[in-house]
Design a protein around this motif. Sequence first.
Motif, mmCIF file in Angstrom:
data_model
loop_
_atom_site.group_PDB
_atom_site.id
_atom_site.type_symbol
_atom_site.label_atom_id
_atom_site.label_comp_id
_atom_site.label_asym_id
_atom_site.label_seq_id
_atom_site.Cartn_x
_atom_site.Cartn_y
_atom_site.Cartn_z
ATOM 1 N N ILE A 204 0.842 -1.199 0.000
ATOM 2 C CA ILE A 204 0.000 0.000 0.000
ATOM 3 C C ILE A 204 0.876 1.247 0.000
ATOM 4 C CG2 ILE A 204 -1.648 1.358 1.349
ATOM 5 C CD1 ILE A 204 -2.857 -1.257 2.325
ATOM 6 N N CYS A 245 -5.371 5.522 4.133
ATOM 7 C CA CYS A 245 -5.492 4.455 3.136
ATOM 8 C C CYS A 245 -5.283 3.091 3.775
ATOM 9 C CB CYS A 245 -4.487 4.683 2.019
ATOM 10 S SG CYS A 245 -4.635 3.493 0.673
ATOM 11 N N THR A 249 -8.137 -0.155 4.330
ATOM 12 C CA THR A 249 -7.890 -1.303 3.457
ATOM 13 C C THR A 249 -7.628 -2.539 4.309
ATOM 14 O OG1 THR A 249 -6.854 0.189 1.841
ATOM 15 C CG2 THR A 249 -6.519 -2.178 1.541
#
Length: 330
Positions: A204, A245, A249
């Motif tokens: 990521i 983020c 996720t």
Amino acid sequence: MSDYNEFDILLNALSEHVFVLSETGRYVNAFGGQENSRIEDSKANVGKTINDVFPQRLAKIYLSYIQRTLQEQCTQKVIYQFSREEMGDSYPGLPGTDEIWFEGTIKPLPLIINNERTVLWTAKNITEQRMIEQRLKVLSEIDELTSIANRRTIVERIDSAIKEFQEFGRIFTLLIFDIDKFKRINDTFGHPAGDRVIRHVANIAQRELRSRDCIGRLGGDEFLVLLRDTDIGNAVSVSEKLRKCIAHTTCSFPNFEVLLTISIGLAEIGVGDLEVHHLITRADQALYHAKKHGRNKTCCYDASMEEGMDEPAKAKHWVMYKQDSDDPIR
């Protein structure tokens, strides 16, 4: 059979390519290259000049080697490469390859041919050796688990960035983060699951960070990011984007999913930062502050943070970067 023919056969049996070149870059003679099965191709260049055989950029470089050898009257060793992209149809490598490397030994000869001085250029194919060296270099720079930069590489890049700041004033901010409550993941699901989580976070981060940024794994679940050309204010925006983020996720497993958060510490390069550990220590103190005050947040370094830090925690900053292993630090 004449002596000349015997001598010619012996020279052509050499594994290396051997060329006699004039000072203006004209091929006077060519021998050898048997290991590459390119003897006839080499001989086809006799009478041509380097400018006839190579693109202008390469021809200029090779001619400079010849002229320097003659000017200094000493043997030179040079490493050079031909790429399929630059050479086009003249590329001398084998089908299926994109580049070929040579080590050239260039010696001045006591021969004047057509009123020009000459050199002997021996070209040894070192492509296989070069490929091995490149693979070893990659292996020495990359973290095996995550395929991002390892501890040594990221620290070296930060050191280079510090030098650029001192010399040119190019600013940057250091970001350090780790996975919140990572030990609980290892204890609950096992170390293979922990490794998967680390890879998940690294992937990521690589995807979300900018191309000019550089991320590396310090060890365990701890990561360093070099945010180039970024002051502390912009670094906060980058950090918060990354933090959110990761928090949104999930890391998926066959029978369950894991929600993760990270804590982030930031420190901007300063005039007094002459050593890597000075800057990393400040960023890590900010990370310590983020974890101490609830986790899942970004904190910027402030001198007041050191006042509430106990001596064992301070000592940790000075030793963590001397470790050679990739054992978890936190």
